[in-house]
Design a protein around this motif. Structure first.
Motif, PDB file in Angstrom:
ATOM      1  N   LEU A 127      36.675  -2.260  -9.116  1.00 28.09           N
ATOM      2  CA  LEU A 127      35.531  -2.443  -8.199  1.00 28.09           C
ATOM      3  C   LEU A 127      34.609  -1.209  -8.358  1.00 28.09           C
ATOM      4  N   CYS A 128      33.352  -1.386  -9.182  1.00 18.51           N
ATOM      5  CA  CYS A 128      32.637  -0.279  -9.688  1.00 18.51           C
ATOM      6  C   CYS A 128      31.146  -0.222  -9.242  1.00 18.51           C
ATOM      7  N   LEU A 129      30.699   0.988  -9.006  1.00 15.74           N
ATOM      8  CA  LEU A 129      29.445   1.364  -8.609  1.00 15.74           C
ATOM      9  C   LEU A 129      28.982   2.549  -9.453  1.00 15.74           C
ATOM     10  N   SER A 130      27.969   2.450 -10.080  1.00 15.97           N
ATOM     11  CA  SER A 130      27.583   3.735 -10.995  1.00 15.97           C
ATOM     12  C   SER A 130      26.701   4.720 -10.386  1.00 15.97           C
ATOM     13  N   GLU A 131      25.676   4.178  -9.670  1.00 18.68           N
ATOM     14  CA  GLU A 131      24.781   5.264  -9.079  1.00 18.68           C
ATOM     15  C   GLU A 131      23.999   4.873  -7.791  1.00 18.68           C
ATOM     16  N   ILE A 132      23.784   5.611  -6.886  1.00 18.13           N
ATOM     17  CA  ILE A 132      23.158   5.497  -5.664  1.00 18.13           C
ATOM     18  C   ILE A 132      21.865   6.126  -5.657  1.00 18.13           C
ATOM     19  N   LEU A 133      20.578   5.766  -5.596  1.00 17.98           N
ATOM     20  CA  LEU A 133      19.427   6.522  -5.615  1.00 17.98           C
ATOM     21  C   LEU A 133      18.881   6.326  -4.216  1.00 17.98           C
ATOM     22  N   LEU A 134      18.840   7.593  -3.538  1.00 23.40           N
ATOM     23  CA  LEU A 134      18.196   7.410  -2.243  1.00 23.40           C
ATOM     24  C   LEU A 134      16.703   8.006  -2.436  1.00 23.40           C
ATOM     25  N   ILE A 135      15.921   7.172  -1.912  1.00 25.15           N
ATOM     26  CA  ILE A 135      14.483   7.566  -2.245  1.00 25.15           C
ATOM     27  C   ILE A 135      13.914   7.853  -0.854  1.00 25.15           C
ATOM     28  N   GLY A 136      13.059   9.110  -0.966  1.00 26.54           N
ATOM     29  CA  GLY A 136      12.599   9.715   0.188  1.00 26.54           C
ATOM     30  C   GLY A 136      11.254   9.432   0.319  1.00 26.54           C
ATOM     31  N   LYS A 137      10.573   9.505   1.721  1.00 26.37           N
ATOM     32  CA  LYS A 137       9.002   9.171   1.760  1.00 26.37           C
ATOM     33  C   LYS A 137       8.264  10.018   0.861  1.00 26.37           C
ATOM     34  N   ASP A 193      15.063  -1.757 -12.217  1.00 24.53           N
ATOM     35  CA  ASP A 193      14.418  -2.952 -12.020  1.00 24.53           C
ATOM     36  C   ASP A 193      15.498  -4.102 -11.293  1.00 24.53           C
ATOM     37  N   ASN A 194      16.635  -4.016 -11.710  1.00 27.95           N
ATOM     38  CA  ASN A 194      17.627  -5.126 -11.363  1.00 27.95           C
ATOM     39  C   ASN A 194      18.621  -4.546 -10.273  1.00 27.95           C
ATOM     40  N   ALA A 195      18.345  -3.159  -9.782  1.00 25.86           N
ATOM     41  CA  ALA A 195      19.396  -2.850  -8.991  1.00 25.86           C
ATOM     42  C   ALA A 195      19.330  -3.687  -7.699  1.00 25.86           C
ATOM     43  N   MET A 196      20.333  -3.268  -6.712  1.00 25.62           N
ATOM     44  CA  MET A 196      20.378  -3.578  -5.402  1.00 25.62           C
ATOM     45  C   MET A 196      19.502  -2.690  -4.623  1.00 25.62           C
ATOM     46  N   ILE A 197      18.885  -3.552  -3.773  1.00 27.49           N
ATOM     47  CA  ILE A 197      17.936  -2.541  -2.792  1.00 27.49           C
ATOM     48  C   ILE A 197      17.914  -2.908  -1.232  1.00 27.49           C
ATOM     49  N   VAL A 198      17.977  -1.622  -0.625  1.00 21.78           N
ATOM     50  CA  VAL A 198      18.079  -1.530   0.739  1.00 21.78           C
ATOM     51  C   VAL A 198      16.899  -0.982   1.349  1.00 21.78           C
ATOM     52  N   ASN A 199      16.235  -1.604   2.098  1.00 20.72           N
ATOM     53  CA  ASN A 199      14.845  -1.011   2.846  1.00 20.72           C
ATOM     54  C   ASN A 199      15.468  -0.273   3.992  1.00 20.72           C
ATOM     55  N   LEU A 200      14.908   0.892   4.156  1.00 24.84           N
ATOM     56  CA  LEU A 200      15.359   1.907   5.006  1.00 24.84           C
ATOM     57  C   LEU A 200      14.191   2.149   5.865  1.00 24.84           C
ATOM     58  N   SER A 201      13.147   1.749   5.742  1.00 28.80           N
ATOM     59  CA  SER A 201      11.849   2.159   6.496  1.00 28.80           C
ATOM     60  C   SER A 201      11.253   0.638   6.931  1.00 28.80           C
ATOM     61  N   ASP A 202      11.151   0.489   8.532  1.00 31.54           N
ATOM     62  CA  ASP A 202      10.922  -0.809   8.682  1.00 31.54           C
ATOM     63  C   ASP A 202       9.396  -0.937   8.629  1.00 31.54           C
ATOM     64  N   GLU A 203       8.379  -0.027   8.859  1.00 34.14           N
ATOM     65  CA  GLU A 203       7.110  -0.217   8.934  1.00 34.14           C
ATOM     66  C   GLU A 203       6.505   1.175   8.081  1.00 34.14           C
ATOM     67  N   ASN A 252       0.670  -1.075   0.036  1.00 37.83           N
ATOM     68  CA  ASN A 252      -0.103  -0.064   0.138  1.00 37.83           C
ATOM     69  C   ASN A 252       0.872   1.367   0.150  1.00 37.83           C
ATOM     70  N   ASP A 253       1.036   1.844  -1.064  1.00 35.95           N
ATOM     71  CA  ASP A 253       1.645   3.251  -1.310  1.00 35.95           C
ATOM     72  C   ASP A 253       3.310   3.221  -1.113  1.00 35.95           C
ATOM     73  N   ASN A 254       3.652   1.974  -1.094  1.00 36.96           N
ATOM     74  CA  ASN A 254       5.313   1.798  -1.050  1.00 36.96           C
ATOM     75  C   ASN A 254       5.714   2.178  -2.639  1.00 36.96           C
ATOM     76  N   LEU A 255       6.796   3.023  -2.358  1.00 40.81           N
ATOM     77  CA  LEU A 255       7.418   3.562  -3.652  1.00 40.81           C
ATOM     78  C   LEU A 255       8.210   2.138  -4.073  1.00 40.81           C
ATOM     79  N   GLU A 281      12.825   6.028   2.394  1.00 39.94           N
ATOM     80  CA  GLU A 281      12.119   4.640   2.288  1.00 39.94           C
ATOM     81  C   GLU A 281      13.217   3.658   1.914  1.00 39.94           C
ATOM     82  N   GLY A 282      14.083   3.788   1.072  1.00 37.56           N
ATOM     83  CA  GLY A 282      14.969   2.795   0.585  1.00 37.56           C
ATOM     84  C   GLY A 282      16.152   3.445  -0.400  1.00 37.56           C
ATOM     85  N   MET A 283      16.732   2.592  -0.729  1.00 44.06           N
ATOM     86  CA  MET A 283      18.073   3.135  -1.296  1.00 44.06           C
ATOM     87  C   MET A 283      18.284   2.097  -2.422  1.00 44.06           C
ATOM     88  N   LEU A 284      18.564   2.486  -3.844  1.00 41.92           N
ATOM     89  CA  LEU A 284      18.909   1.503  -5.012  1.00 41.92           C
ATOM     90  C   LEU A 284      20.300   1.865  -5.410  1.00 41.92           C
TER      91      LEU A 284
END
Length: 510
Positions: free
Chosen positions: A500-510, A464-474, A221-224, A379-382
């Motif tokens: 060792l490469c990393l191209s982008e970090i997307l920080l997703i706000g609420k 769609d294939n990024a690494m995802i970190v959940n930063l919001s428990d509930e 429900n409304d998760n980004l 909410e999370g990080m890609l």
């Protein structure tokens, strides 16, 4: 004109069956049934062949209906009105509403333009113009006595319950005395046909319709972000063949239905790794299900239903994510062992063709530190893992295999039923009420999905294939971070280089 609607009770059963251990669910999509297109009764035009293909596309079903129509009369039909209705629960713009009191589940009601996409009518080799009608309520909302009260209290009159009984119950139980059945509304997508006398015509109708999508309430429900190692939910699609009975004698001389799941990966939740069907005896071959017969009685056809659990994630909502992205001006990024040719700034430049090379720093550890200029709710990080310029550079360079994420934050629990102003929040944080708790600590946050190698290198495929970190428990908490630290624990070697490469970090706000 006869139309078959999916009853609310049927939908309730479908959603309940998809919920594990009685947890509340969110039912995305207010659609009730996707019917075959409808014309006025035309006995002169026989349906010589009907070929229907259903193809799952993400959370949608692509529908293609091809008719061979035979006008056996000497009458030419000009501007024959033809179209299909879309029925849905509720009225007005889409919103979330209570599905039932028992499970505390929610259901989407109302209209979203995204329910229907890619509508196309083709007659012969000519694409026809079409229109969409306004909403009309075909079944009004109803209020009745709640079922649990009906089980306890017998009717006191021939008509059911007297107003005196209802008023007495309402004094004790308030609005829980009643159950509110949602209205059913309709929109028409329609065009006009021309069928010459004594002729055959091929009519093709294509559209993409959203499936009913059931998922855990707190996951959907409304998760980004769609967190891919969660239970993705149950997709349910229903289709009504009966309106095509308005052609000719109500039968299709030849009738074929194909369900093409070639692009679907099944979830392990589905024990036999197959979709489940009702309404037609579909036969499977590889990932194609088929039913074929002659002289098919359309009026007697049962609603066709398919339910399935896709294993692959749904597409991330790219526009919503980017619109909720925390801008690079709101934080700083530092990396261990900085490389001036591939700087840390490349991690926040919104260009997947640039990359940052990560090198060991103190104690031979490889880490990334993000510091916010003010506490920020996330909410999370890609993470776009590897050098995502193209397929060759991705394969040639090293990329992250595993990592640990640490975050410090102020965690605020807020009342779900109250809107809290900043002044009230300050008072609550000072301890004047106990249902909001504030505390700060530093802890590891496990990644929800480690990512997979992308097949394509456009924005949608990479996200769609990024690494995802959940930063919001509930969903009812705000986690306001001031610092996040990412520690790389293992890497995958490149074919040519060990950068060792990393191209982008997307920080997703609420």
């Amino acid at each position: 004109m006869k139309h078959h609607l999916l009853l609310l009770g049927t939908l309730l059963l479908a959603t309940a069956s998809a919920s594990a251990n009685g947890d509340p669910v969110a039912v995305r999509s207010a659609l009730t049934l996707s019917p075959t297109p409808v014309a006025m009764h035309v006995p002169e035009v026989q349906l010589a062949d009907e070929y229907v293909t259903f193809t799952p596309r993400d959370r949608y079903m692509e529908v293609c209906v091809r008719y061979l129509l035979h006008n056996r009369s000497n009458r030419t039909f000009e501007k024959l009105p033809y179209g299909f209705p879309i029925d849905y629960f509720g009225s007005g713009p889409a919103k979330w509403d209570l599905l039932d009191d028992y499970s505390e589940s929610q259901q989407e009601v109302g209209w979203r333009d995204g329910y229907i996409r890619n509508v196309c009518f083709i007659l012969g080799d000519r694409q026809l113009p079409w229109q969409c009608s306004r909403d009309s309520v075909i079944v009004p909302a109803k209020k009745r006595l709640a079922d649990d009260l009906c089980e306890l209290i017998k009717p006191d009159s021939a008509d059911g319950y007297s107003q005196h009984i209802i008023d007495s119950l309402h004094k004790v139980n308030g609005e829980e005395t009643f159950h509110y059945e949602k209205a059913i509304s309709r929109r028409w997508y329609y065009t006009y046909l021309e069928i010459p006398a004594q002729s055959y015509v091929v009519l093709e109708v294509r559209y993409t319709v959203e499936c009913v999508f059931t998922k855990g309430l707190y996951e959907e429900n409304d998760n980004l972000l769609h967190y891919r190692n969660y239970y993705y939910g149950h997709l349910l699609f229903r289709y009504d063949f009966t309106p095509a009975a308005y052609w000719g004698d109500g039968h299709a001389d030849h009738f074929t239905v194909l369900f093409d799941a070639s692009d679907i990966k099944w979830s392990r939740v589905q024990g036999d790794d197959e979709a489940s069907f009702n309404g037609l005896p579909m036969k499977a071959k590889n990932k194609l299900w088929r039913y074929e017969t002659r002289n098919f009685d359309l009026a007697a056809a049962k609603p066709f239903e398919v339910g399935y659990f896709p294993a692959q994630p749904l597409h991330q909502s790219l526009d919503r994510l980017l619109n909720h992205r925390i801008p690079a001006s709101a934080y700083t990024i530092e990396v261990s062992g900085a490389d001036s040719k591939y700087p840390a700034a490349n991690l926040s430049d919104l260009d997947p063709a640039t990359t940052t090379v990560l090198k060991p720093g103190k104690n031979d550890s490889i880490c990334i530190t993000i510091r916010f200029k003010k506490p920020t709710a996330l909410e999370g990080m890609l993470l776009l893992n590897g050098y995502t310029k193209n397929a060759e550079t991705y394969r040639n360079n090293a990329r992250i295999d595993s990592l640990m994420v640490f975050g410090d934050y102020n965690r605020i629990f807020r009342s779900e039923k109250e809107t809290i102003s900043q002044q009230e929040k300050n008072m609550l944080l000072a301890g004047e009420r106990d249902y909001i708790i504030k505390y700060t600590y530093f802890r590891p946050l496990p990644t929800k999905y480690t990512g997979v190698s992308p097949t394509f290198f456009d924005w949608q495929s990479l996200v769609d294939n990024a690494m995802i970190v959940n930063l919001s428990d509930e969903p009812w908490t705000d986690n306001c971070y001031t610092e996040i630290r990412i520690v790389i624990t293992a890497a995958v070697k490149g074919l040519k280089y060990q950068d060792l490469c990393l191209s982008e970090i997307l920080l997703i706000g609420k």
